[in-house]
Design an enzyme around this catalytic site. Structure first.
Site, PDB file in Angstrom:
ATOM      1  N   GLY A 195       0.773  -1.234   0.000  1.00  0.00           N
ATOM      2  CA  GLY A 195       0.000   0.000   0.000  1.00  0.00           C
ATOM      3  C   GLY A 195       0.803   1.282   0.000  1.00  0.00           C
ATOM      4  O   GLY A 195       0.274   2.354  -0.301  1.00  0.00           O
ATOM      5  N   ASP A 196       2.107   1.193   0.322  1.00  0.00           N
ATOM      6  CA  ASP A 196       2.956   2.394   0.331  1.00  0.00           C
ATOM      7  C   ASP A 196       4.395   1.962   0.057  1.00  0.00           C
ATOM      8  O   ASP A 196       5.321   2.318   0.775  1.00  0.00           O
ATOM      9  CB  ASP A 196       2.850   3.110   1.674  1.00  0.00           C
ATOM     10  CG  ASP A 196       3.525   4.476   1.678  1.00  0.00           C
ATOM     11  OD1 ASP A 196       3.748   5.025   0.588  1.00  0.00           O
ATOM     12  OD2 ASP A 196       3.843   4.978   2.768  1.00  0.00           O
ATOM     13  N   PHE A 197       4.563   1.199  -0.998  1.00  0.00           N
ATOM     14  CA  PHE A 197       5.804   0.477  -1.233  1.00  0.00           C
ATOM     15  C   PHE A 197       6.780   1.254  -2.118  1.00  0.00           C
ATOM     16  O   PHE A 197       6.374   1.944  -3.027  1.00  0.00           O
ATOM     17  CB  PHE A 197       5.483  -0.863  -1.912  1.00  0.00           C
ATOM     18  CG  PHE A 197       6.657  -1.776  -2.089  1.00  0.00           C
ATOM     19  CD1 PHE A 197       7.057  -2.616  -1.073  1.00  0.00           C
ATOM     20  CD2 PHE A 197       7.368  -1.784  -3.281  1.00  0.00           C
ATOM     21  CE1 PHE A 197       8.148  -3.461  -1.229  1.00  0.00           C
ATOM     22  CE2 PHE A 197       8.449  -2.622  -3.452  1.00  0.00           C
ATOM     23  CZ  PHE A 197       8.842  -3.458  -2.421  1.00  0.00           C
TER      24      PHE A 197
END
Length: 301
Positions: A195-197
């Site tokens: 999700g926030d890679f």
């Protein structure tokens, strides 16, 4: 908003609960947490402070369920309270974040990053339910992946009217309409998504990926969403540009999914536009709007 507690207050709470801290250093911080390196009982650890404990509890869930030799997630050792905020102590992964690497260091690690993305996508999901962002029990809040994607247009969840006049109604409607069209072409895939890679949440010692951290935005859905995050932010960060070029050159299976990749980038961008508008962050808002315009006008080839 990121907490701004004094180191003295934080140290007092941690030592109250866990014992004396023998060293204290600054480390790279995320968007929402204060972070420090500490030494406690002869072990180097990471200490983070956030407004709420929910994200830390979710990380503990991810460690218990998803960590493996190919997906290193640092263990959460303790979660506590300090001045109305939550603190978390976790094991410290060696190395630097991708965001902190120099451009010359990036080419040697991008293939390893791709391997970790595959490991995330292949993580077993037994004991979990739903789609979209999940809670500390592994329960997603949406009944379908497309439901998560479409939620950004739901006025019960997103007060787009409150974003005006910083964002015009015509701009909002135009981009939400395009998103709705693209969603219809996306698969109902259910895998683990970070999700926030790709930037300050991936650590490396230049040989291997040593840690994937901050799972507060993790969700269940199409793993292509993590790739889209890299593509969305490629003009902003050198590490994202390097990863995007690797995908373009080595992952034809991904590049063939043009419309889904475009949809997910636009979904990420609309989320960013909404958050920046509500926070009054004009500089980042204008950048995110321009990025959405580029994605809307020019899908990946």
């Amino acid at each position: 908003m990121k907490p701004k507690l004094s180191p003295q207050a934080i140290a007092s709470a941690v030592e109250r609960d866990l014992g004396p801290i023998s060293s204290w250093t600054s480390v790279s911080e995320g968007e929402e947490s204060q972070a420090f390196g500490i030494r406690l009982a002869d072990e180097d650890l990471i200490l983070r402070i956030n407004r709420l404990a929910e994200g830390f509890q979710k990380e503990a869930f991810c460690y218990r369920h998803f960590t493996s030799a190919s997906l290193p997630i640092p263990q959460i050792l303790s979660i506590g309270e300090v001045d109305g905020h939550a603190y978390c102590v976790s094991r410290r992964a060696a190395g630097k974040t991708l965001q902190d690497l120099s451009p010359a260091e990036l080419p040697s690690v991008v293939a390893r990053v791709d391997e970790v993305m595959r490991a995330i996508a292949e993580a077993p999901l037994h004991g979990t339910e739903g789609f979209g962002r999940f809670d500390a029990d592994g329960i997603g809040v949406h009944e379908s992946w497309r439901g998560f994607l479409a939620a950004v247009a739901d006025p019960q969840r997103y007060d787009w009217k409150g974003c005006e006049p910083a964002v015009s109604r015509s701009w909002i409607d135009r981009h939400l309409h395009l998103l709705g069209f693209l969603i219809s072409q996306c698969p109902e895939t259910r895998s683990l998504v970070h999700g926030d890679f790709g930037s300050n949440n991936v650590l490396t010692d230049s040989l291997a990926i040593t840690g994937v951290i901050d799972w507060s935005e993790a969700m269940f859905g199409d793993p292509l969403y993590d790739v889209a995050n890299i593509f969305f932010w490629r003009p902003w960060l050198a590490c994202m540009e390097a990863q995007a070029r690797f995908v373009e050159g080595h992952r034809l299976d991904i590049m063939s999914k043009e419309q889904a990749l475009r949809c997910y980038q636009l979904r990420i961008g609309l989320q960013q536009v909404f958050e920046c508008a509500m926070a009054g962050n004009t500089t980042d808002l204008l950048w995110a709007m321009a990025r959405c315009d580029a994605i809307a006008a020019d899908p990946p080839s």
